[in-house]
Every structure is written in structure tokens, then in C-alpha cells.
Scaffold this motif. Structure first.
Motif, PDB file in Angstrom:
ATOM      1  N   VAL A 298       0.750  -1.336  -0.032  1.00  0.00           N
ATOM      2  CA  VAL A 298      -0.063  -0.067  -0.141  1.00  0.00           C
ATOM      3  C   VAL A 298       0.672   1.255   0.062  1.00  0.00           C
ATOM      4  O   VAL A 298       0.598   2.254  -0.899  1.00  0.00           O
ATOM      5  CB  VAL A 298      -1.086  -0.095   1.126  1.00  0.00           C
ATOM      6  N   PRO A 299       1.878   1.398   0.699  1.00  0.00           N
ATOM      7  CA  PRO A 299       2.566   2.708   1.091  1.00  0.00           C
ATOM      8  C   PRO A 299       3.421   3.252  -0.522  1.00  0.00           C
ATOM      9  O   PRO A 299       3.411   4.062  -0.757  1.00  0.00           O
ATOM     10  CB  PRO A 299       3.682   2.345   2.013  1.00  0.00           C
ATOM     11  N   VAL A 300       3.743   2.083  -1.287  1.00  0.00           N
ATOM     12  CA  VAL A 300       4.193   2.154  -2.669  1.00  0.00           C
ATOM     13  C   VAL A 300       3.343   3.106  -3.464  1.00  0.00           C
ATOM     14  O   VAL A 300       3.479   3.994  -4.164  1.00  0.00           O
ATOM     15  CB  VAL A 300       4.768   0.949  -3.370  1.00  0.00           C
ATOM     16  N   LEU A 301       1.910   2.823  -3.352  1.00  0.00           N
ATOM     17  CA  LEU A 301       1.083   3.165  -4.375  1.00  0.00           C
ATOM     18  C   LEU A 301       0.822   4.928  -4.074  1.00  0.00           C
ATOM     19  O   LEU A 301       0.467   5.721  -4.917  1.00  0.00           O
ATOM     20  CB  LEU A 301      -0.379   2.718  -4.099  1.00  0.00           C
ATOM     21  N   ALA A 302       1.287   5.337  -2.891  1.00  0.00           N
ATOM     22  CA  ALA A 302       1.404   6.688  -2.528  1.00  0.00           C
ATOM     23  C   ALA A 302       2.240   7.690  -2.962  1.00  0.00           C
ATOM     24  O   ALA A 302       1.985   8.939  -3.016  1.00  0.00           O
ATOM     25  CB  ALA A 302       1.355   6.762  -0.890  1.00  0.00           C
ATOM     26  N   HIS A 303       3.092   6.912  -4.065  1.00  0.00           N
ATOM     27  CA  HIS A 303       4.077   7.972  -4.629  1.00  0.00           C
ATOM     28  C   HIS A 303       3.624   8.374  -6.008  1.00  0.00           C
ATOM     29  O   HIS A 303       4.576   9.096  -6.526  1.00  0.00           O
ATOM     30  CB  HIS A 303       5.448   6.925  -4.876  1.00  0.00           C
ATOM     31  N   GLY A 304       2.373   7.877  -6.239  1.00  0.00           N
ATOM     32  CA  GLY A 304       2.020   8.727  -7.385  1.00  0.00           C
ATOM     33  C   GLY A 304       1.462   7.846  -8.454  1.00  0.00           C
ATOM     34  O   GLY A 304       2.144   6.342  -8.490  1.00  0.00           O
ATOM     35  N   PRO A 305       0.806   7.988  -9.669  1.00  0.00           N
ATOM     36  CA  PRO A 305       0.277   6.896 -10.533  1.00  0.00           C
ATOM     37  C   PRO A 305       1.357   6.308 -11.250  1.00  0.00           C
ATOM     38  O   PRO A 305       1.461   5.187 -11.904  1.00  0.00           O
ATOM     39  CB  PRO A 305      -0.675   7.548 -11.284  1.00  0.00           C
ATOM     40  N   LEU A 306       2.553   7.334 -11.741  1.00  0.00           N
ATOM     41  CA  LEU A 306       3.635   6.728 -12.632  1.00  0.00           C
ATOM     42  C   LEU A 306       4.440   5.695 -11.780  1.00  0.00           C
ATOM     43  O   LEU A 306       4.827   4.580 -12.394  1.00  0.00           O
ATOM     44  CB  LEU A 306       4.396   7.860 -13.168  1.00  0.00           C
ATOM     45  N   TYR A 307       4.634   6.166 -10.649  1.00  0.00           N
ATOM     46  CA  TYR A 307       5.586   5.101  -9.896  1.00  0.00           C
ATOM     47  C   TYR A 307       4.827   3.850  -9.289  1.00  0.00           C
ATOM     48  O   TYR A 307       5.255   2.936  -9.565  1.00  0.00           O
ATOM     49  CB  TYR A 307       5.811   6.090  -8.536  1.00  0.00           C
ATOM     50  N   ALA A 308       3.211   4.190  -8.999  1.00  0.00           N
ATOM     51  CA  ALA A 308       2.538   2.962  -8.665  1.00  0.00           C
ATOM     52  C   ALA A 308       2.524   2.085  -9.942  1.00  0.00           C
ATOM     53  O   ALA A 308       2.502   0.704  -9.875  1.00  0.00           O
ATOM     54  CB  ALA A 308       1.348   3.388  -8.149  1.00  0.00           C
ATOM     55  N   GLY A 309       2.245   2.607 -11.078  1.00  0.00           N
ATOM     56  CA  GLY A 309       2.390   1.862 -12.414  1.00  0.00           C
ATOM     57  C   GLY A 309       3.130   1.191 -12.670  1.00  0.00           C
ATOM     58  O   GLY A 309       3.345  -0.112 -13.358  1.00  0.00           O
ATOM     59  N   ALA A 310       4.608   1.585 -12.503  1.00  0.00           N
ATOM     60  CA  ALA A 310       5.752   0.970 -12.855  1.00  0.00           C
ATOM     61  C   ALA A 310       5.863  -0.226 -11.855  1.00  0.00           C
ATOM     62  O   ALA A 310       6.583  -1.159 -12.239  1.00  0.00           O
ATOM     63  CB  ALA A 310       7.037   2.270 -12.801  1.00  0.00           C
ATOM     64  N   PHE A 311       5.789   0.195 -10.774  1.00  0.00           N
ATOM     65  CA  PHE A 311       5.729  -0.811  -9.695  1.00  0.00           C
ATOM     66  C   PHE A 311       4.993  -2.218  -9.564  1.00  0.00           C
ATOM     67  O   PHE A 311       5.308  -3.178  -9.648  1.00  0.00           O
ATOM     68  CB  PHE A 311       5.577  -0.237  -8.166  1.00  0.00           C
TER      69      PHE A 311
END
Length: 248
Positions: free
Chosen positions: A155-168
């Protein structure tokens, strides 16, 4: 079972993460959140004992060699990191490198703890959920679904924004497909093989990447290199024997 597993794994990870500062255990060494999936497996074993133990067949012991698949998975993990680091070097002229000796704790301790933590996750994701969903949807689709749940669970990873979350999420889905294909015919020591792959990835990111800062580029390159690896494994799977999964 899938819904119960994911809910318990998510809630347990949140509680363990909140409790970690009070334990004095450094998160650089091991993150207690990684044991959320283990607790979820324990809950499944309480309510569906026969089904859960059937899914866990081959997780630790069993028959069937895992040396070749394990070696292929290890090489793949190293290539994923090397490709991402090399691409970052070409794009920026720099590599974010942290010498193992410069870490706050002894590197051998970190390696062992990372393996324990990775196995704490993989007993749930790859040893229970993967065979469960793989039997229902097939190896590739089932692995992709596990990878999506695995990614959203962070969950915390998704808080870095859509581009970051999409790459993750691209990385987690892709790595899950690699693991699903790599482990599909392995009937022994599946947990160690999956945990070793996971550990190599985590150590590579710890030493060579700065994605935890929230920077999009290193995460995007990591996601892209993972996707390439998954496509190669899928291509090899189609070129060889038909991809199947045994029903537990």
C-alpha cells in the motif's frame, strides 16, 4: 479463500508495520510487514486445512528437482537488476550505488534476514495463492493476478503517484509471471526457490537503486526490465512443452 487471504495479509501487514518501531528491529534488516502473508496462510489452514496443505505440497519438501529452475530464476533476478541499473547508467550517466559495508548493519545479517522475510511473503504468494489461482486461470493469467494482488498489497508504494505505482505494479506482475512459469513443474523446495529470487531482487534494489526515494525513473526501469524478463519466459514457455498446472 483468495479474498480471505488478501484481507488477512493486508491487515496483518499493517499491524506488523505499526508495531515494528516499538520492537527496535531495523527495517533495513527486515520488515515485519513481510510476515503478513504467513499469518494469512495460518488463517487459511484453520478454516480450510485440507485445501491449504494440498496447496502447500512441495513448498518445502517433495520429489522433483528444482536445481535447474532455481538457477534460471536466480540468473533472471540478477539480469533484471543489471538491466535496470545499466539502463539508468545510460540514461543519466550515474549509478546509485551503496557499498554493502556502508549500510547500517552487517551485510551478511541483512542477507539472511532478507531471505527469511522473503520466504515469509512467498509462502503466501507463490506457495498458496499461485497454485490456487493457477489451477483456476492457468499459469500466466493466475500468476499475473497474484502479481497484481502482491503489488496492491504494498500500500505505501502506491502513495508515490500514478507513474511510480504503475511501474511498480508492472514489476510485481512481471516477476510473478516469471516465478509462476519457473516453478510450475517444481515439486520440492518451492519456497526456497521463490524466496531466493525475491531476496536477490531486494538486495539488488537495496545496493544499486534509489527507488525508495520515490524517484520514478529507477522504478520505471525496474518495471521495464521485469516486463522484458516475463516476456522472455513466456516466449520460452510457448516454445517448449504446453504450460500446465497441476490441480492441488
Amino acid at each position: 479463500m483468495t479474498t480471505v487471504f488478501f484481507l488477512v495479509a493486508t491487515v496483518a501487514a499493517g499491524l506488523l508495520g505499526a508495531a515494528q518501531p516499538g520492537t527496535g528491529i531495523p527495517s533495513e534488516v527486515i520488515q515485519l510487514t513481510q510476515f503478513g502473508p504467513s499469518l494469512a496462510v495460518a488463517v487459511l489452514a484453520l478454516f480450510w486445512p485440507a485445501r491449504t496443505w494440498a496447496l502447500l505440497r512441495g513448498a518445502v519438501r517433495g520429489s522433483g528437482g528444482g536445481l535447474v529452475p532455481g538457477g534460471a530464476l536466480a540468473v533472471t533476478a540478477l539480469l533484471i537488476i543489471a538491466t535496470a541499473v545499466g539502463a539508468h547508467l545510460l540514461a543519466t550517466g550515474d549509478v546509485h550505488f551503496t557499498a554493502p559495508g556502508a549500510l547500517g548493519h552487517p551485510f551478511p545479517l541483512i542477507v539472511v534476514a532478507q531471505l527469511i522475510g522473503a520466504c515469509g511473503e512467498e509462502i503466501g504468494w507463490r506457495c498458496v495463492l499461485q497454485p490456487l489461482l493457477g489451477a483456476r486461470f492457468g499459469v500466466v493469467a493466475g500468476s499475473a493476478l497474484v502479481g497484481m494482488l502482491w503489488g496492491v498489497w504494498h500500500v505505501p508504494v502506491l502513495a508515490h503517484g500514478p507513474l511510480y505505482a504503475g511501474a511498480f505494479l508492472t514489476a510485481t506482475v512481471s516477476m510473478s509471471v516469471v516465478l509462476g512459469l519457473g516453478l510450475q513443474r517444481v515439486t520440492s523446495h518451492r519456497l526456497l526457490l521463490a524466496g531466493s529470487f525475491h531476496t536477490l531482487i531486494n538486495l539488488g534494489m537495496l545496493v544499486f537503486m534509489n527507488e525508495e526515494s520515490g524517484a520514478v525513473l529507477p522504478m520505471a526501469l525496474f518495471g521495464a526490465s521485469s516486463l522484458v524478463a516475463a516476456l522472455v519466459w513466456m516466449s520460452l514457455g510457448r516454445a517448449g512443452r504446453p504450460v500446465t498446472v497441476d490441480h492441488p
